[in-house]
Design a protein around this motif. Structure first.
Motif, short mmCIF file in Angstrom:
data_model
loop_
_atom_site.label_atom_id
_atom_site.label_comp_id
_atom_site.label_asym_id
_atom_site.label_seq_id
_atom_site.Cartn_x
_atom_site.Cartn_y
_atom_site.Cartn_z
N ASP A 17 36.04 45.11 47.13
CA ASP A 17 36.29 46.12 46.11
C ASP A 17 37.52 45.66 45.32
O ASP A 17 38.58 45.44 45.90
CB ASP A 17 36.55 47.47 46.80
CG ASP A 17 36.82 48.59 45.82
OD1 ASP A 17 36.98 48.32 44.62
OD2 ASP A 17 36.88 49.75 46.27
N GLU A 18 37.37 45.49 44.01
CA GLU A 18 38.50 44.98 43.24
C GLU A 18 38.41 45.45 41.79
O GLU A 18 37.35 45.82 41.29
CB GLU A 18 38.52 43.45 43.25
CG GLU A 18 37.36 42.81 42.51
CD GLU A 18 37.37 41.29 42.55
OE1 GLU A 18 36.89 40.68 41.59
OE2 GLU A 18 37.86 40.73 43.56
N GLY A 19 39.56 45.45 41.12
CA GLY A 19 39.64 45.77 39.70
C GLY A 19 40.54 44.78 38.99
O GLY A 19 41.41 44.15 39.62
N ASN A 20 40.33 44.64 37.67
CA ASN A 20 41.09 43.63 36.95
C ASN A 20 41.13 43.98 35.47
O ASN A 20 40.17 44.50 34.90
CB ASN A 20 40.45 42.25 37.15
CG ASN A 20 41.37 41.12 36.78
OD1 ASN A 20 41.62 40.87 35.61
ND2 ASN A 20 41.89 40.44 37.78
N TYR A 21 42.28 43.65 34.85
CA TYR A 21 42.46 43.82 33.41
C TYR A 21 42.32 42.47 32.71
O TYR A 21 42.72 41.42 33.25
CB TYR A 21 43.83 44.40 33.08
CG TYR A 21 43.98 45.86 33.41
CD1 TYR A 21 43.59 46.84 32.49
CD2 TYR A 21 44.51 46.27 34.63
CE1 TYR A 21 43.73 48.19 32.79
CE2 TYR A 21 44.65 47.62 34.94
CZ TYR A 21 44.26 48.57 34.01
OH TYR A 21 44.40 49.90 34.30
N SER A 22 41.78 42.48 31.52
CA SER A 22 41.75 41.30 30.67
C SER A 22 41.89 41.74 29.23
O SER A 22 41.75 42.93 28.92
CB SER A 22 40.46 40.49 30.87
OG SER A 22 39.33 41.31 30.64
N GLY A 23 42.16 40.80 28.34
CA GLY A 23 42.37 41.20 26.96
C GLY A 23 42.49 40.03 26.02
O GLY A 23 42.36 38.86 26.41
N GLN A 24 42.76 40.36 24.75
CA GLN A 24 42.87 39.35 23.72
C GLN A 24 43.79 39.85 22.61
O GLN A 24 43.85 41.05 22.33
CB GLN A 24 41.49 39.04 23.11
CG GLN A 24 41.53 38.01 21.98
CD GLN A 24 40.30 38.05 21.10
OE1 GLN A 24 39.67 39.09 20.97
NE2 GLN A 24 39.94 36.93 20.49
N ILE A 25 44.50 38.91 22.00
CA ILE A 25 45.24 39.19 20.78
C ILE A 25 45.09 37.99 19.87
O ILE A 25 45.20 36.84 20.32
CB ILE A 25 46.73 39.50 21.08
CG1 ILE A 25 47.46 39.86 19.78
CG2 ILE A 25 47.40 38.35 21.81
CD1 ILE A 25 48.84 40.43 20.00
N ALA A 26 44.75 38.24 18.62
CA ALA A 26 44.51 37.15 17.67
C ALA A 26 45.05 37.54 16.30
O ALA A 26 44.93 38.70 15.88
CB ALA A 26 43.02 36.82 17.57
N LEU A 27 45.64 36.59 15.63
CA LEU A 27 46.14 36.77 14.27
C LEU A 27 45.37 35.83 13.37
O LEU A 27 45.33 34.62 13.61
CB LEU A 27 47.63 36.46 14.21
CG LEU A 27 48.38 36.87 12.94
CD1 LEU A 27 48.39 38.39 12.80
CD2 LEU A 27 49.81 36.33 12.96
#
Length: 832
Positions: free
Chosen positions: A559-569
């Protein structure tokens, strides 16, 4: 205003992420922006929407078409997307004869595809990828078909037919796609049903019994309300490997598929698309001729006085005395609904169910009775639901979504032992370690008195695995329009996963009364030295345990959770020039090992996390006659998921990698260049190249091919399936030869540098650099209503390895040679 059918088609295409096939490029001052802006103000006339007129305009095109994609879950120009991506037109792939998923790599720098068989298919982007040898392992490359995530890489093994396009997104994805990925995504988009009648048919014949039929039929079922599309294919080709045992040809092709669609347009703002698919493969596949002959295997063969088929995959021979066959079946249904809630908001729902099964039948690649039957059968069922809300405002655009995926997979491995396994296993050890002249003729009676062949003959070892997983995610992305030229993209995703898995092993059959004889101390000591087993006091069960492994059972949950993301200009210094910089973090879930584990391989493994830094530029030059894209990147990977061996040591050679361990640090660094355009009227050129340095910064616990322990240090070495260079180029030239008849010539070239095919860099598992050239020449009508062409693939008959596979019971690597030079004729017709 109620839209007439052609105008409604344009609306529906926008809703589903398609563009009407405008072969003449749009004016540079009229951008193809978001799909919500593509609804026509005035309805087009029916004649304007006919495919014949579009094909006539295409033949006269001198500017590049606008390539519209849905990489960010809305329709926009590929030119405006701050992601390194390659877009392959479906008709271009068909015209070039590229109809298998592994053919996509020939048009996509930085991507490799390996297909030992359907179950073990693996995709790699920028050197990062994974095999499905462990059924609990997810793909590093996300695979999507018409918006539906494919939970196993083998689910993509169908003929590419009637496609609108293929999008290959490089680098971590997740803030816009249903499933998170660390390497990239492959997004396959099929053609929509049309509100006008159109039928297309294609037939190809060639050498080696190549026969292929492909066709599609589309048109209105209820005028202005319901349209349908039916697509079918059948591909056959004779086997490419001769079985010297019975003269049969193996590794043939025999695949069929059917896809039906309904497109419902109840109102101007609401539409639905229903897709049902069925695919089936029934092939005498797969065999893997040895590509290396180790001393241990040679000694065992020599003890049995057996001569193998040539240790050369390019001679395309094997020696198999039992059936080699595989069955693959796939059934799927999906429903997508799009609702324009208002001028600024669009709600999308995609529900899908898919059922996939793989049943192989193979043996030990010899005519000895070692392991006459072996194979891992799989079933995979999945259900997914994705809901997205796309919004468009003056200052920003956004996509918010929820995603759920349930998967249930089962694996059933069956290994049946034969009467020669005792002599081959133990006699080979005697010949290698004690008596170099020993053979079954001169020492067999003594050996068989000690361990009768019946002890193992007919014994069946069954290993059953299962995994049930639930994945739920919330994701969102916002594009902030800071100015007319400057955009800031931000994205965030949270994923939570629950997994439950088990593995059990049992054995039956054999001769339980065949206990080892009591021997003198001298003979016992000699055999103990040769076999590594104390024979003098060994029970029957102990003997069998040392050969094949004992009973085993394990059940785990994760059982696990995780954050991910992106930032672009991203910045537009000019209308047709985009520069961008981005940081993206991708995540691939941890899991449960579905093999025997021990001290150095734990029952579970950690999630793989990738952080990518990318700089890029995209431009259209010379009045939009040329498109050029360039990207440079570095990706840092934490807890890279690498395959390793079962930790249980047995006397039956088992080089397969069924378990996973985490590698400390991996770094990907490189650059990609894609370019295409018109050199002159009728001459289209394309070229692409990728340089990728994928290395393990810290990997002191790599698997060792000789000891089967995780004690090899591969720190600083390259990843497997990660060639340093890949390049592709080609052209097509068409010229009017007769009244409304065009002649054309096309040439495609692909290069791939050498790369290891296994995690451990095993001897013999290196695939040397190779290059492929395909060509075609033909005649077609100016309206594309008919087309006749001749083709040749692998023009210079290059020898190369397509895949490498570790052989259970043999202990060495086998390989499948790539396709030999082939040639044939294709006829296409289209009816409006």
């Amino acid at each position: 205003m109620r839209l007439k059918p052609p105008a409604r088609l344009a609306l529906t295409a926008a809703l589903f992420g398609f563009s009407c096939n405008n072969a003449v490029a749009q004016d540079a001052a009229d951008p193809a922006a978001d799909a919500l802006d593509t609804i026509p103000v005035e309805p087009a006339t029916p004649a304007a929407a006919t495919p014949q007129r579009e094909r006539e305009r295409a033949s006269a095109a001198v500017q590049l078409e606008e390539v519209l994609v849905t990489a960010r879950r809305r329709q926009e120009r590929a030119q405006d997307v701050p992601i390194s991506l390659a877009v392959l037109d479906g008709d271009d792939l068909a015209n070039a004869g590229l109809f298998r998923p592994q053919d996509i790599q020939q048009r996509t720098p930085g991507m490799t595809v390996s297909v030992p068989n359907a179950r073990l298919t693996s995709y790699t982007i920028r050197g990062l990828g994974s095999s499905s040898q462990n059924d609990g392992m997810e793909s590093s490359v996300g695979l999507f078909l018409d918006g539906v995530y494919l939970g196993r890489q083998g689910l993509s093994m169908f003929d590419l037919v009637d496609l609108d396009r293929v999008e290959v997104l490089r680098g971590p994805q997740g803030t816009l796609f249903g499933k998170n990925t660390t390497a990239g995504a492959l997004n396959i988009v099929t053609k929509l049903p049309a509100e006008y009648f159109e039928a297309q048919a294609e037939a190809s014949i060639g050498d080696s019994g190549f026969r292929q039929l492909r066709g599609s039929l589309t048109g209105p079922l209820i005028g202005g309300l319901l349209a349908g599309r039916l697509t079918a294919y059948s591909t056959d080709k004779d086997g490419q490997i001769e079985n010297r045992y019975d003269g049969k040809e193996l590794n043939n092709q025999n695949r069929q598929g059917l896809r039906g669609q309904l497109l419902w347009t109840q109102t101007d703002t609401l539409s639905g698309r229903l897709i049902a698919e069925y695919g089936h493969q029934s092939e005498d596949c797969c065999v893997y001729p040895l590509i290396i002959y180790r001393d241990a295997v040679r000694a065992r063969d020599e003890y049995m006085e057996y001569t193998r088929a040539p240790i050369d995959p390019y001679q395309r021979q094997t020696d198999s005395d039992t059936r080699t066959h595989s069955e693959v079946e796939q059934k799927a249904i999906s429903a997508e609904f799009n609702w324009n809630v208002s001028d600024a908001h669009r709600l999308t729902s995609i529900s899908a169910y898919r059922d996939w099964s793989f049943k192989p039948y193979s043996d030990d690649a010899t005519s000895l009775k070692l392991v006459p039957e072996t194979g891992v059968a799989n079933t995979h069922r999945q259900f997914s639901e994705e809901i997205r809300l796309a919004s468009q405002f003056d200052d920003f655009d956004s996509v918010l979504g929820l995603f759920y995926l349930y998967q249930h997979l089962e694996g059933h491995e069956r290994n049946i032992f034969g009467e020669d396994l005792v002599g081959w296993t133990f006699g080979g050890l005697i010949r290698q370690n004690v008596l170099p002249f020993a053979t079954v003729s001169n020492t067999g009676p003594l050996l068989y008195a000690l361990i009768p062949p019946e002890a193992l003959d007919g014994m069946t070892v069954l290993t059953d695995t299962y995994q049930k997983s639930h994945s739920a995610a919330a994701f969102g992305s916002v594009d902030w329009h800071l100015s007319e030229q400057l955009d800031l993209t931000t994205g965030l995703r949270y994923t939570h996963e629950w997994k439950d898995a088990g593995v059990t092993r049992s054995r039956s059959g054999g001769c339980a009364s065949c206990s080892p004889l009591q021997l003198t101390n001298v003979l016992s000591d000699a055999l103990a030295q040769a076999l590594g087993v104390d024979i003098s006091a060994l029970s029957y069960d102990g003997l069998i345990d040392s050969v094949a492994g004992g009973d085993y059972a394990r059940y785990n949950q994760r059982d696990e959770g995780n954050y991910s993301g992106q930032i672009a200009l991203s910045y537009h210094p000019l209308r047709n020039v985009l520069t961008y910089a981005s940081i993206a973090r991708g995540y691939k879930g941890g899991g449960i090992n579905l093999g025997a584990t021990g001290d150095t391989v734990k029952p579970t493994f950690k999630p793989e996390e990738a952080t990518s830094y990318e700089l890029g530029v995209k431009s259209q030059l010379f009045d939009r006659a040329l498109s050029v894209s360039f990207a440079a990147y570095q990706t840092d990977v934490k807890n890279y998921q690498a395959l390793t061996f079962d930790e249980e040591q047995t006397l039956i050679p088992n080089p397969r990698q069924l378990n996973l361990l985490n590698v400390g640090k991996v770094r990907l660094r490189g650059a990609e260049l894609d370019a295409y355009g018109y050199a002159m009227a009728g001459l289209m050129l394309r070229a692409g190249a990728a340089y990728n340095q994928a290395i393990t910064l810290s990997f002191p616990n790599a698997p060792d091919e000789d000891t089967r322990d995780n004690t090899k240090d591969l720190s600083g070495e390259t990843l497997y399936n990660a060639p340093r260079w890949t390049a592709t180029t080609g052209f097509e030239y068409s010229h009017a030869t007769l009244n409304r008849i065009d002649g054309y010539l096309g040439v495609d070239y692909y290069y791939r540098s050498g790369a290891w095919a296994t995690v451990e860099h095993g001897r013999g598992s290196y695939i040397n650099a190779y290059e492929l050239t395909n060509a075609r020449i033909g005649l077609r009508s100016a309206t594309r209503s008919w087309d006749v062409s001749a083709f040749v693939r692998n023009l210079f008959d290059e020898n190369y390895l397509g895949a490498v596979y570790a052989l259970y019971g043999v202990g060495d690597y086998g390989g499948t040679a790539g396709d030999e030079r082939s040639y044939g004729l294709t006829v296409r017709v289209a009816f409006d």
